[in-house]
Design a protein around this motif. Structure first.
Motif, PDB file in Angstrom:
ATOM      1  N   LEU A  18      69.342  52.825   8.911  1.00 43.44           N
ATOM      2  CA  LEU A  18      69.485  53.680   8.422  1.00 43.44           C
ATOM      3  C   LEU A  18      68.186  54.945  10.109  1.00 43.44           C
ATOM      4  O   LEU A  18      68.953  55.469  10.279  1.00 43.44           O
ATOM      5  CB  LEU A  18      68.712  53.992   7.647  1.00 43.44           C
ATOM      6  N   THR A  19      67.374  53.168  10.358  1.00 44.49           N
ATOM      7  CA  THR A  19      66.719  53.937  11.652  1.00 44.49           C
ATOM      8  C   THR A  19      67.980  53.628  12.970  1.00 44.49           C
ATOM      9  O   THR A  19      67.994  54.612  13.970  1.00 44.49           O
ATOM     10  CB  THR A  19      65.537  53.270  12.483  1.00 44.49           C
ATOM     11  N   PHE A  20      69.281  52.536  12.557  1.00 39.26           N
ATOM     12  CA  PHE A  20      70.478  52.879  13.850  1.00 39.26           C
ATOM     13  C   PHE A  20      70.747  54.183  14.213  1.00 39.26           C
ATOM     14  O   PHE A  20      71.180  54.575  15.174  1.00 39.26           O
ATOM     15  CB  PHE A  20      71.066  51.914  14.065  1.00 39.26           C
ATOM     16  N   THR A  21      70.729  54.597  12.864  1.00 35.00           N
ATOM     17  CA  THR A  21      71.748  56.540  12.757  1.00 35.00           C
ATOM     18  C   THR A  21      70.799  56.867  12.889  1.00 35.00           C
ATOM     19  O   THR A  21      71.286  58.188  13.954  1.00 35.00           O
ATOM     20  CB  THR A  21      72.296  56.262  11.585  1.00 35.00           C
ATOM     21  N   GLU A  22      69.376  56.924  13.009  1.00 36.99           N
ATOM     22  CA  GLU A  22      69.074  57.763  13.878  1.00 36.99           C
ATOM     23  C   GLU A  22      68.631  57.589  15.142  1.00 36.99           C
ATOM     24  O   GLU A  22      68.807  58.817  16.280  1.00 36.99           O
ATOM     25  CB  GLU A  22      67.879  58.012  12.987  1.00 36.99           C
ATOM     26  N   LYS A  23      69.125  56.610  16.072  1.00 40.65           N
ATOM     27  CA  LYS A  23      68.602  56.473  17.096  1.00 40.65           C
ATOM     28  C   LYS A  23      70.329  56.670  18.161  1.00 40.65           C
ATOM     29  O   LYS A  23      70.885  57.469  18.938  1.00 40.65           O
ATOM     30  CB  LYS A  23      68.464  55.084  17.411  1.00 40.65           C
ATOM     31  N   PHE A  24      71.474  56.544  16.693  1.00 38.08           N
ATOM     32  CA  PHE A  24      73.131  56.674  17.128  1.00 38.08           C
ATOM     33  C   PHE A  24      73.285  57.520  16.035  1.00 38.08           C
ATOM     34  O   PHE A  24      74.054  57.190  15.677  1.00 38.08           O
ATOM     35  CB  PHE A  24      73.038  55.729  17.353  1.00 38.08           C
ATOM     36  N   PRO A  25      72.936  58.566  15.985  1.00 41.49           N
ATOM     37  CA  PRO A  25      73.787  59.516  15.060  1.00 41.49           C
ATOM     38  C   PRO A  25      74.920  60.002  14.419  1.00 41.49           C
ATOM     39  O   PRO A  25      75.434  60.037  14.235  1.00 41.49           O
ATOM     40  CB  PRO A  25      72.604  60.450  15.315  1.00 41.49           C
ATOM     41  N   HIS A  26      75.947  59.664  16.059  1.00 44.34           N
ATOM     42  CA  HIS A  26      77.127  59.253  15.903  1.00 44.34           C
ATOM     43  C   HIS A  26      77.694  58.134  15.148  1.00 44.34           C
ATOM     44  O   HIS A  26      78.901  57.981  15.192  1.00 44.34           O
ATOM     45  CB  HIS A  26      77.666  59.765  16.921  1.00 44.34           C
ATOM     46  N   TYR A  27      77.034  57.508  14.885  1.00 38.45           N
ATOM     47  CA  TYR A  27      77.714  55.986  14.275  1.00 38.45           C
ATOM     48  C   TYR A  27      77.171  55.964  13.509  1.00 38.45           C
ATOM     49  O   TYR A  27      76.145  55.865  12.859  1.00 38.45           O
ATOM     50  CB  TYR A  27      76.783  54.363  15.087  1.00 38.45           C
TER      51      TYR A  27
END
Length: 494
Positions: free
Chosen positions: A242-251
């Protein structure tokens, strides 16, 4: 001719902005050194082809002139080393990535994706060989790929691998370890000289981003731990993806399950897969919604999908993590013998989850696919694994990508399906025994067809039907009542 090829490769590198004018002589000297060329001639022919095509010709030159042996590994090693001359060191790649990240996450990943393609790390020409199509189902449109991108090994290559197998080095420990970055390669182990990683801080831990060399979908990336440690599904996984999608919201970012049969092909190294792509499961409709009593700010639903999927939605990452952890904890120990679900056999754990995270503006979304890997005498490959009657199409593990609705089918099917088509058309009686029953049913159903294009369309749809059946096989809850029994368990305080 070799000087024409080298110049053509350098010109292509300039066009694609892999190198600049001031790099030309340096790169040329590096490449001719790899090829053992002592005299330099001026090019006579302008070669304007793709990097993979030019590389292939240069490698052929190296084989013809006995610079390398004529086997797959030596060819791959030379090709990767040549392209390593064109790309910056990891520190420079990371600096540029984060400079672009300041502009936008999309700008950063686009830079790295293009670099990975242009450097021939992503095998774009081989990926084009894959056969891909879509097929309708009662769950929406499914996607099918017959994987033809990975090169087949010739007998000499296989023989060479067998000779060194017992004494094979243990460095790097696996294909996902960070030590692969820049690794030369060896017999039986892929060349990685042109491989680069992006360092990403994930909640105080060092992780690394790369792209898959054989991407199955747009910007198919892998997020891997700095540490070589086994995969384990827990609350940390939910929080990281979930944190990754916060950093890279298009992924999106997801993890294979952590158990054999229902997990991915590499369980020994903690890693996730993501990318800039919308899978069929992501747009699946809700079958029904339900309330998680302890999490009023989390919307929960069950998807109309053949696998058993709970979708959680909320504005707060930590709230989603806690709700997902409750579901995982309950599921790890959940048994329902009427549904063939048993959580443990002695100390052996059978229940786990395949999680997938997305960022949809102000809402984070976390899909939890419930998995069970128990086997029986009746189902030796797994009760919730593709059953025997579909093994003629697919018998390998159903991992993250396929759970979401993209089938990755084995290359053997190209030739085998061709014989099935000819069997239906009455052009041959030679069809493999494992396909015979299916082919006979199809002949009865479609024997009136004479047009090969119609036949191709029919086979594609029938493969889609098989894939839907495969996904139904892996679903742990075969009806809504069984699912509701588990949901009721989630709201019991015990």
């Amino acid at each position: 001719m070799i000087h024409d090829l080298i110049t053509g490769l350098i010109n292509k590198g300039l066009t694609l902005e892999l190198i600049e004018d001031t790099d030309v002589k340096y790169v040329k000297n590096k490449v001719i050194a790899l090829l053992g060329i002592e005299s330099v001639e001026y090019p006579t022919t302008v070669i304007n082809d793709s990097i993979p095509s030019i590389l292939s010709e240069i490698v052929n030159y190296a084989v013809d002139n006995q610079i390398i042996d004529n086997n797959l590994d030596d060819k791959e090693i030379l090709s990767a080393n040549i392209m390593d001359c064109f790309i910056p060191r990891p520190s420079v790649v990371n600096d540029k990535f984060y400079q672009k990240y300041e502009k936008s996450p999309e700008s950063a990943t686009n830079y790295f994706y293009q670099l990975s393609k242009h450097s021939n790390y992503i095998q774009t020409e081989r990926i084009k060989k894959n056969i891909s199509f879509k097929a309708d189902s009662t769950y929406g449109e499914l996607e099918i790929t017959i994987n033809l991108s990975k090169p087949e090994k010739d007998p000499e290559q296989i023989k060479k691998e067998r000779l060194i197998k017992k004494d094979a080095p243990s460095y790097p420990k696996c294909l996902l370890c960070k030590e692969n970055e820049g690794y030369l390669g060896r017999t039986g182990y892929p060349a990685r000289a042109n491989h680069r990683l992006i360092r990403i801080d994930m909640l105080g831990e060092q992780w690394n981003l790369q792209y898959s060399p054989y991407v199955y979908y747009n910007e198919h990336c892998i997020l891997l731990s700095d540490k070589h440690r086994p995969m384990k599904i827990n609350s940390d996984v939910f929080r990281r993806i979930l944190t990754f999608t916060e950093k890279f919201p298009h992924y999106f970012m997801g993890s294979n399950a952590d158990l054999p049969i229902v997990g991915g092909s590499i369980l020994s190294h903690d890693h996730y897969q993501g990318g800039n792509y919308e899978f069929p499961m992501m747009i699946a409709e809700e079958l029904f919604t339900f309330q998680l009593n302890n999490f009023p700010n989390v919307k929960a639903s069950v998807l109309n999908w053949p696998a058993s999927v709970i979708r959680l939605q909320g504005e707060n990452i930590e709230g989603l993590v806690e709700a997902a952890d409750l579901i995982l904890t309950k599921w790890r120990n959940y048994s329902d013998e009427t549904a063939n679900i048993i959580s443990h056999s002695g100390e052996e754990v059978h229940n786990t989850i395949t999680p997938i995270a997305r960022n949809k503006g102000n809402i984070f979304e976390l899909d939890l696919v419930l998995r069970n890997n128990r086997t029986t005498d009746a189902y030796p490959s797994g009760i919730f694994h593709p059953h025997q009657d579909v093994h003629h199409i697919k018998k390998e593990n159903i991992g993250l990508i396929e759970v979401m609705g993209l089938a990755v089918l084995p290359p053997r099917l190209v030739e085998e399906l061709d014989s099935v088509k000819k069997y239906i058309l009455g052009q041959t009686s030679a069809v493999k025994e494992e396909h015979r029953q299916w082919a006979t049913i199809l002949k009865s159903k479609y024997g009136h067809l004479t047009d090969e294009t119609e036949m191709e369309t029919m086979i594609e749809q029938e493969l889609g039907d098989k894939f839907a059946r495969i996904l139904e096989d892996i679903g742990v809850f075969k009806n809504q009542d069984a699912f509701l029994t588990f949901i009721n368990e989630l709201n019991m305080n015990k």
